[in-house]
Design a protein around this motif. Structure first.
Motif, PDB file in Angstrom:
ATOM      1  N   SER A 185      -1.333 -47.184  38.371  1.00  0.00           N
ATOM      2  CA  SER A 185      -2.649 -46.978  37.338  1.00  0.00           C
ATOM      3  C   SER A 185      -3.672 -47.922  37.313  1.00  0.00           C
ATOM      4  CB  SER A 185      -1.699 -46.810  36.122  1.00  0.00           C
ATOM      5  OG  SER A 185      -1.343 -47.978  35.606  1.00  0.00           O
ATOM      6  N   ASP A 186      -4.702 -47.722  36.630  1.00  0.00           N
ATOM      7  CA  ASP A 186      -5.783 -48.598  36.613  1.00  0.00           C
ATOM      8  C   ASP A 186      -5.419 -49.939  36.100  1.00  0.00           C
ATOM      9  OD1 ASP A 186      -7.588 -46.710  37.707  1.00  0.00           O
ATOM     10  OD2 ASP A 186      -8.259 -45.793  35.855  1.00  0.00           O
ATOM     11  N   ASP A 187      -4.656 -50.015  34.889  1.00  0.00           N
ATOM     12  CA  ASP A 187      -4.074 -50.882  34.150  1.00  0.00           C
ATOM     13  C   ASP A 187      -3.417 -51.843  35.386  1.00  0.00           C
ATOM     14  OD1 ASP A 187      -5.685 -50.562  31.915  1.00  0.00           O
ATOM     15  OD2 ASP A 187      -3.923 -49.778  31.119  1.00  0.00           O
ATOM     16  N   GLN A 188      -2.669 -51.342  35.977  1.00  0.00           N
ATOM     17  CA  GLN A 188      -1.503 -52.047  36.797  1.00  0.00           C
ATOM     18  C   GLN A 188      -2.449 -52.578  37.906  1.00  0.00           C
ATOM     19  OE1 GLN A 188       1.239 -48.770  37.607  1.00  0.00           O
ATOM     20  NE2 GLN A 188       2.469 -49.484  36.354  1.00  0.00           N
ATOM     21  N   GLN A 189      -3.339 -51.733  38.549  1.00  0.00           N
ATOM     22  CA  GLN A 189      -4.323 -52.367  39.362  1.00  0.00           C
ATOM     23  C   GLN A 189      -5.083 -53.615  39.004  1.00  0.00           C
ATOM     24  OE1 GLN A 189      -6.832 -49.091  41.189  1.00  0.00           O
ATOM     25  NE2 GLN A 189      -5.214 -47.772  41.212  1.00  0.00           N
TER      26      GLN A 189
END
Length: 236
Positions: A185-189
């Protein structure tokens, strides 16, 4: 009215009235003196009361300190024991090759890059227990986690190490490959990019050693007040 008439009238008075008159004449001077000195007596009374309160307060403070004395003595003994144990960890000389080797091993284990290892000048302490401290300027590069772990390992070495004058800044971030962020996800990236961001940290790693007898004597001589000569005293 003549004196004889006054005496005659006094004799004609009843015994009780004569006694009252004598009492009044006897008390009058003392009453007049008391009236004149009443304000002064009041001020002295207030002053005496204040001084008594101050004395009582000082007595209670002294009594409290006396009661706390055994506890303070135990605390002092504990601190002296800690100082004795700490002094046993201090080496007699700085083995710079060993300090550098241990620092390098920790850095290699954690993936930290040491850009600079620059020992400074030895400085005597300004404490009652004298020792020498040597600041070593470090310039490091790694991730935030790596740098934090590096400092944690340093301060837990068997030799005493203190970190001061610490500063950090963001260095270059490592590129993240498409394979690494695939399915994230964007947060994980963003979290992955932050984990790969390098920081540059500078600090002084301070190490300590005991003073030799010669160094201790030299410091004592340097801190002694100058002795005035007899000739200089006479001139003044």
């Amino acid at each position: 009215m003549s004196l004889d008439e006054l005496i005659s009238r006094y004799r004609d008075l009843a015994f009780g009235k004569r006694l009252a008159m004598l009492t009044l004449l006897a008390v009058a001077p003392a009453a007049y003196d008391l009236w004149n000195h009443w304000p002064t007596l009041q001020e002295e009374r207030v002053l005496a009361s204040t001084e008594r309160e101050v004395a009582d307060k000082k007595f209670k403070e002294a009594l409290k300190k006396r009661e706390e004395l055994p506890e303070l003595e135990l605390a002092l003994a504990s601190k002296e024991k800690e100082m004795t144990e700490a002094s046993k960890k201090l080496p007699d000389v700085f083995f710079m090759d060993q300090i550098l080797q241990k620092t390098e091993l920790i850095a290699q284990e954690l993936g930290v890059s040491i850009k600079m290892f620059d020992p400074g000048e030895e400085v005597p302490s300004e404490t009652a227990f004298k020792y020498l401290q040597l600041p070593i300027r470090l310039d490091l590069e790694g991730t935030y986690g790596q740098i934090s772990s590096f400092f944690d390992h340093l301060v837990h070495l068997e030799i005493l190490v203190h970190i001061e004058n610490f500063s950090i800044k963001v260095a270059d971030a490592e590129d993240v490959s498409p394979e690494e962020i695939k399915g994230l996800s964007d947060d994980q990236q963003q979290e992955l990019r932050r984990a790969k961001t390098k920081i540059r940290a500078t600090c002084d790693m301070v190490v300590f050693r005991t003073l030799t007898e010669r160094e201790n004597l030299a410091i004592q001589e340097a801190t002694k007040p100058p002795v005035k000569k007899e000739g200089e005293k006479k001139k003044r």
